[in-house]
Design an enzyme around this catalytic site. Structure first.
Site, short mmCIF file in Angstrom:
data_model
loop_
_atom_site.label_atom_id
_atom_site.label_comp_id
_atom_site.label_asym_id
_atom_site.label_seq_id
_atom_site.Cartn_x
_atom_site.Cartn_y
_atom_site.Cartn_z
N HIS B 62 1.17 -1.10 0.01
CA HIS B 62 -0.04 0.11 0.03
C HIS B 62 1.00 1.26 -0.03
O HIS B 62 2.02 1.21 0.72
CB HIS B 62 -1.05 0.00 1.06
N ASP B 164 5.97 2.64 7.11
CA ASP B 164 4.48 2.22 6.99
C ASP B 164 3.92 2.71 5.97
O ASP B 164 3.32 3.70 6.25
CB ASP B 164 4.09 1.85 8.37
N GLU B 194 -5.29 1.45 2.42
CA GLU B 194 -4.90 0.17 3.41
C GLU B 194 -5.34 0.65 4.88
O GLU B 194 -5.96 -0.05 5.37
CB GLU B 194 -3.47 -0.18 2.89
N GLU B 195 -4.72 1.57 5.08
CA GLU B 195 -4.80 2.20 6.57
C GLU B 195 -6.23 2.44 7.09
O GLU B 195 -6.51 2.43 8.27
CB GLU B 195 -4.01 3.68 6.70
#
Lengths: 341, 333
Positions: B62, B164, B194-195
């Protein structure tokens, strides 16, 4: 519009029991629909041909279901235990009149007598397990003759108009969206539109998954209501939105992030046509857009909501001017999508 | 391609969940020399294809980061914000932030609240505006902001915002550069959102309809001070082969294949069992009729804080493992 909202809110349609709402909508939509079907989950999907033949490109969605209660047990002395269907604030339940099932058997949400409540107990909110429904039955057998386990209950709520175009009723969430869609259906449209009147939104946008999968649109507009906290003592940054300030165009909620291009387009359309609009000033709630957006290889989604106070309570309040503005803005949106894709 | 320079280039881009256009265009530019085809799908995920005759293999990393989204501008010109992904109030105080249009600011706390009790609702962004009017001229409600912290290297370790998941984007870019011959039809997905719930990978994977899927992401290690054993990895322990997290139980066939390949090519690996947190693998394995899916993880300390930490040797091992898996003939098992 007001008449339509009143009619729709008076119908009962707790999640998975949307039959009455669906029947009414089918009857009203039939003369204007090009095609109409009810899918496996119970979603009513109406296709109406417009000036431009764009097929399934655009989906409009509003949910038919409302929050309510469901009977889970009948006690030996004839009271009913229940659970909520959809998110109900239990602070608002106590002492409220309800109707059970299609026969509309009257009942009331009861709690133990006030003189039996201890000092400590008074400070806390009773759990839903401590509440019961009283349907006036003298024992278990009498109660069983009136209702079965799994029977639903809706709030007994009068629909009234007050203030400057304010309406109070149960189920404004989301009969307002249904009313806007039905009004649109009755007009000539600039492009082909598929209208999905969905089921089971209140229990997790369950109907919309299947509706979006079978329609397979490119763009979806969700017509909804959203929680307004324009109340005394609420800090401005926690009020979310306010009644009478126009359609709410959210940039995101807890279920989805609005397609940024559509967001820009919708806000610009509102500005251009001098329609008052607002966005959410706090991130809360979610709606069918969450399910529709993630269908198949993705759908660009946007929501137009009416600000509603006391959402999911026996009586919620909306402003009719906001609903009219939503209808107007949606018309402009359809023209823009028809024109520019 | 230089690892650190690429990471810095990615972190200079704006790309919180739902607002990934800028990071996607940079990734498209960096991937282009090694791709047969680059497309952006409906939800904005970038799909980089290396054509092959064999089975469809999807790698997903992502590209969105966690971030903040402006919800309210008050009369003093302070901004209230909502979270895009997992933000925790104690991590944020005094963090410098940056908006897409270059406006800078910092996170501050409502004076009536003591730091011990603070929640996200008690924090605000101060962008140096003197009043509401000036603030509204600088940013709008709905605009997004990201951490404006710096990337540095200390020994074998990188300290950087958004490892990340920008470090996994770098892993995929480096693998794209290294992959020579492959019998497989390769799809490198740089996914969106994604988060906020694995949203972009789900629709991207549906569109691709892959035979196998691998999510590349960071994982929470178990080697921070007094770590609670909710993770299993450590920094410097090698590429982490995902066994499970809260979103997926990896297909045993993929776990075995990755483990055997690593042993064969002498790539250092460790096993990644994570009790909390999900990855794109959680979405990919459930699309259509199901996809055998695994994960390759980079252990990353202090995930979702304004600075995160990973080990360069783990990153290199992950590049090697991705490259090896991409080049292996999937028809042979």
């Amino acid at each position: 519009m007001l008449k339509l909202i009143k009619t729709l809110c008076a119908l009962d349609g707790v999640s998975s029991r949307e039959d009455a709402v669906r029947s009414y909508l089918m009857e009203q939509a039939a003369p204007y629909a090009t095609e109409m079907r009810v899918d496996a989950m119970g979603n009513l999907i109406v296709f109406k041909q417009g000036e431009q033949n764009t097929g399934s490109k655009l989906l409009l969605a509003a949910h038919m279901d409302e929050v309510g209660l469901m009977v889970t047990a009948i006690t030996e002395d004839g009271y009913l235990k229940f659970d909520s269907v959809g998110g109900i604030d239990r602070r608002v339940l106590i002492g409220k009149p309800v109707f059970l099932g299609p026969k509309r058997i009257p009942g009331v949400v009861g709690l133990k007598a006030y003189h039996l409540v201890g000092k400590e107990e008074e400070k806390s909110l009773p759990k839903i397990e401590d509440l019961y429904l009283d349907i006036g039955a003298k024992d278990q057998a009498t109660a069983q003759a009136l209702v079965s386990l799994g029977e639903y209950a809706v709030f007994d709520s009068h629909i009234e108009i007050f203030g400057d175009g304010l309406v109070k009723a149960k189920a404004l969430d989301d009969r307002i969206g249904c009313a806007v869609m039905l009004s649109l259906l009755q007009e000539p449209l600039p492009m082909d539109c598929t209208f999905a009147f969905t089921v089971q939104e209140e229990v997790g946008t369950r109907g919309a998954f299947g509706a979006a999968f079978s329609v397979h649109p490119e763009i979806a507009l969700v017509l909804e209501t959203t929680t307004a906290a324009d109340l005394p003592g609420v800090a401005p940054h926690k009020q979310v939105c306010a009644l009478g300030k126009g359609p709410v165009i959210p940039f995101m909620d807890n279920g989805s992030i609005t397609d940024r291009t559509l967001y820009k387009r919708m806000t610009q359309l509102a500005e251009k046509h001098h329609i008052p609009w607002q966005t959410k000033h706090y991130i809360a709630g979610g709606n069918d857009a969450a399910a529709i957006q993630r269908s198949r290889d993705g759908v660009r989604t946007i929501t137009l909501s009416a600000a509603v106070r006391y959402l999911h309570a026996p009586t919620s309040v909306a402003c009719i001017h906001d609903v009219q503005s939503i209808l107007e803005l949606t018309r402009h949106f359809l023209c823009a999508v028809a024109r520019e894709g | 391609m230089d690892l650190i320079a690429t990471l810095k280039a990615l972190n200079a881009c704006h790309g919180p969940s739902g607002d990934e256009v800028e990071i996607a265009s940079t990734l498209a530019r960096l991937s282009a020399p090694y791709a047969d085809h680059c497309t952006t799908d409906t939800l904005g995920s970038l799909v980089v294809r290396r054509k092959g005759d064999g089975l469809k293999l999807l790698f997903s990393a992502h590209m969105d980061s966690i971030g903040m989204i402006v919800t309210h501008i008050d009369e003093k010109g302070f901004l209230r914000f909502g979270k895009l992904g997992g933000l925790h109030a104690p991590d944020l105080l005094a963090t410098p932030v940056r908006f897409k249009n270059g406006v800078r600011g910092m996170v501050a706390l409502d004076g009536k609240v003591t730091p011990k009790d603070m929640k996200l609702d008690d924090l605000y962004l101060d962008i140096g505006a003197k009043d509401q009017k000036e603030a509204a001229a600088m940013v709008q409600i709905g605009d997004t902001a990201v951490f404006d912290t710096q990337t540095v290297v200390s020994g074998d370790r990188i300290l950087s915002p958004y490892l990340d998941n920008r470090i996994s984007c770098v892993v995929l870019l480096l693998a794209l550069e290294r992959i020579k011959n492959t019998p497989n039809d390769l799809y490198f997905v740089f996914s969106t959102q994604e988060e906020v719930g694995l949203r972009g990978a789900r629709t991207a994977a549906f569109g691709i309809d892959p035979d196998y899927g691998i999510a590349v992401d960071v994982t929470c290690p178990d080697d921070e001070l007094n770590a609670d054993h909710s993770g299993s990895t450590r920094l410097g322990g090698g590429a982490a082969i995902k066994i499970m997290d809260s979103s997926v139980i990896c297909h045993p066939k993929i776990v075995d294949r990755l483990s055997n390949l690593a042993a064969e090519k002498q790539i250092p690996t460790q096993r990644d069992v994570l009790r909390a947190g999900g990855t794109d693998a959680g979405a990919i394995h459930q699309i259509r009729a199901g996809v055998p899916t695994g994960g390759i993880s980079i252990p990353c300390r202090y995930t979702h804080m304004p600075l995160e930490m990973a080990d360069l040797r783990d990153v290199e091992a992950c590049v090697q493992l991705v490259t090896a898996f991409a080049e292996t003939d999937l028809n042979e098992y």
